[in-house]
Design a protein around this motif. Sequence first.
Motif, mmCIF file in Angstrom:
data_model
loop_
_atom_site.group_PDB
_atom_site.id
_atom_site.type_symbol
_atom_site.label_atom_id
_atom_site.label_comp_id
_atom_site.label_asym_id
_atom_site.label_seq_id
_atom_site.Cartn_x
_atom_site.Cartn_y
_atom_site.Cartn_z
ATOM 1 N N GLU A 29 0.838 -1.216 0.000
ATOM 2 C CA GLU A 29 0.000 0.000 0.000
ATOM 3 C C GLU A 29 0.874 1.269 0.000
ATOM 4 N N ASP A 30 0.220 2.373 -0.337
ATOM 5 C CA ASP A 30 0.879 3.669 -0.510
ATOM 6 C C ASP A 30 1.573 4.094 0.793
ATOM 7 N N PRO A 31 2.913 4.286 0.756
ATOM 8 C CA PRO A 31 3.658 4.662 1.975
ATOM 9 C C PRO A 31 3.179 5.956 2.617
ATOM 10 N N ARG A 32 2.442 6.785 1.868
ATOM 11 C CA ARG A 32 1.968 8.055 2.422
ATOM 12 C C ARG A 32 0.732 7.870 3.303
ATOM 13 N N LYS A 33 0.122 6.682 3.230
ATOM 14 C CA LYS A 33 -1.084 6.431 4.017
ATOM 15 C C LYS A 33 -0.729 5.669 5.294
ATOM 16 N N SER A 34 -1.439 5.971 6.362
ATOM 17 C CA SER A 34 -1.091 5.418 7.669
ATOM 18 C C SER A 34 -1.315 3.914 7.768
ATOM 19 N N ASP A 35 -2.153 3.332 6.873
ATOM 20 C CA ASP A 35 -2.376 1.889 6.918
ATOM 21 C C ASP A 35 -1.377 1.113 6.071
ATOM 22 N N SER A 36 -0.412 1.818 5.478
ATOM 23 C CA SER A 36 0.625 1.157 4.681
ATOM 24 C C SER A 36 1.659 0.507 5.592
ATOM 25 N N LEU A 37 2.141 -0.644 5.178
ATOM 26 C CA LEU A 37 3.213 -1.311 5.930
ATOM 27 C C LEU A 37 4.515 -0.515 5.853
ATOM 28 N N HIS A 38 4.602 0.391 4.874
ATOM 29 C CA HIS A 38 5.797 1.231 4.703
ATOM 30 C C HIS A 38 5.616 2.633 5.288
ATOM 31 N N TYR A 39 4.545 2.861 6.002
ATOM 32 C CA TYR A 39 4.277 4.206 6.525
ATOM 33 C C TYR A 39 5.339 4.602 7.564
#
Length: 572
Positions: A340-350
């Motif tokens: 998922e998109d790193p800019r979103k808080s639900d991303s594993l890369h957030y």
Amino acid sequence: MGNCCGSDVRGGKQAVGGTQTVANNNNNNNNAGRNDAVDLYFKSRGQHALFTQVELSLSASNLLDRDIVSKYDPSYFFLSDPMAVLYVKKRDGKLEEVGRTEVILNSLNPSWIEKISIAYQFEIVQQLIFHIYDVDTTYHNIPVKSLELKDQQFLGEATCALSEIVTKQNRTLTLRLENRSVLGVNRDFGTLTVHAEETIDSRTAVEFTFRCSHLDNKDMLSLSDPFLRISRIVETGGVIPICKTEENPLIIECFDFNSNGNHALIGKIQKSVADLEALYAERSGANFVLPSRNGFEKPLKGQLFVDHLLEKEQYSFLDYISSGFELNFMVAVDFTASNEDPRKSDSLHYIDPSRRLNSYQQAILEVGEVIQFYDSDRRFPAWGFGGRTPAGTVSHCFNLNGSPSGTEVDGVEGIMDAYATALQNVVLAGPTLFGQVIDMAAHIAGESASRNSNKYFVLLIITDGVVTDLQETINSLVKASDLPLSILIVGVGGADFTQMEILDADNGARLESSTGRVATRDIVQFVPMREVQSGQISVVQSLLEELPGQFLSYVRCRDIKPLNQDAGHSYA
């Protein structure tokens, strides 16, 4: 056991831990110095070789003198009476006392005789805190364990990780003492020297090659498919399977293998190691016996012979590490779109502004903090895979630092910084392919091995999904199993990682390539992060618990010894 096994028992030999026989010229060393049956036996009972006992010897120099000048003779000084106390800092930050030395009277340069024993655990950072006290003369006749430390004068403290001691070539580390309670920033409080010695009863291992003759046939329409099981008698009266031992008597049982697991006993022998050495020296055989229902043992025609005997030093993991062998850390991070998109808080890369670590950062930091002590230059290759780089193409092995040539970064913090920067420059894509990063790590390990380097490599792969190129990955792992390389895989997120367990040969079966080649040894440890986050054992402990054994399987099967060590003695 010589050539007394039939050709149709490959699965059975694998199940009981024997050497696998594969008709492949590229796979001529599958034993790897380990016994899979023994490993599986202990693992099934939750008994992992997670630690080894070490004894710490302490000495100090130029301690602060807290005692007073004699009121009767100003030329006579009462020197400090120092005692050392060792603590371990726990994960919650609290100090746990491990042990105390004796009190040395009137000395500012004590060498304590009393050693402090501690369990060395490779897979965690064990932070040690040493406190030095001047024990008041009022308490000299009281056992040190009963002393109230608040009643003694504090001379100074020193701290280090246990890994810092055992990785020194002489296992000796000198630390500067500090004392925050005394004014004077530049004041010298002396030094503390710590020496670690591994507690081992014996380093001698004896290896035997057995041969059997005239065994009873247990099959009706074909010959028996025999294998040996060796156990030793323990003090409780029971027996446990082993590889080898020097002490208690051995029980050597010969079975006819049956695919249903109901192996038929052909005969058994009870012999000590000395008895087996005598059989070898005399070139004679010992008859098997078969227990009968009335308690008597029936002698059989079948005999056991010792065709080869090798006595050698069995070096430990610490023997290699303290002699100069290193563990070199490498990282590969999953940049596929399923994160998922790193800019979103639900991303594993957030990347959390509050500095709360995501799963990728947690794995990098925890594993890196342990392994960094075993790498002298602390420069680590770091890659990404499954992402679209600034060049516009999807890459399954790109340099995490963005450099077109250099793969290495400085320290664990360098990996963390490169990862955060890559998230701003790399577009998440896919699919999830491990083959290229494994091949790259294998290439580095292979080049090092060709130079007879004293380096062993550890690749950490962090991924959120099931590998797409499963067979290609298995092929790469089988090829890499000949190299000084271990691979740690962390599964993050909520994916179903059942298929990934195939890569981790913890069930006793080694990986097999598409060409039929069997892995020389198990080099993979896979851990789904969600399964350990709620437990007592951390991700890093789960990942690293097998690494010392994998390292030893590599050096032992190639008869690589610690630096400046002599070879063993063969009686063949």
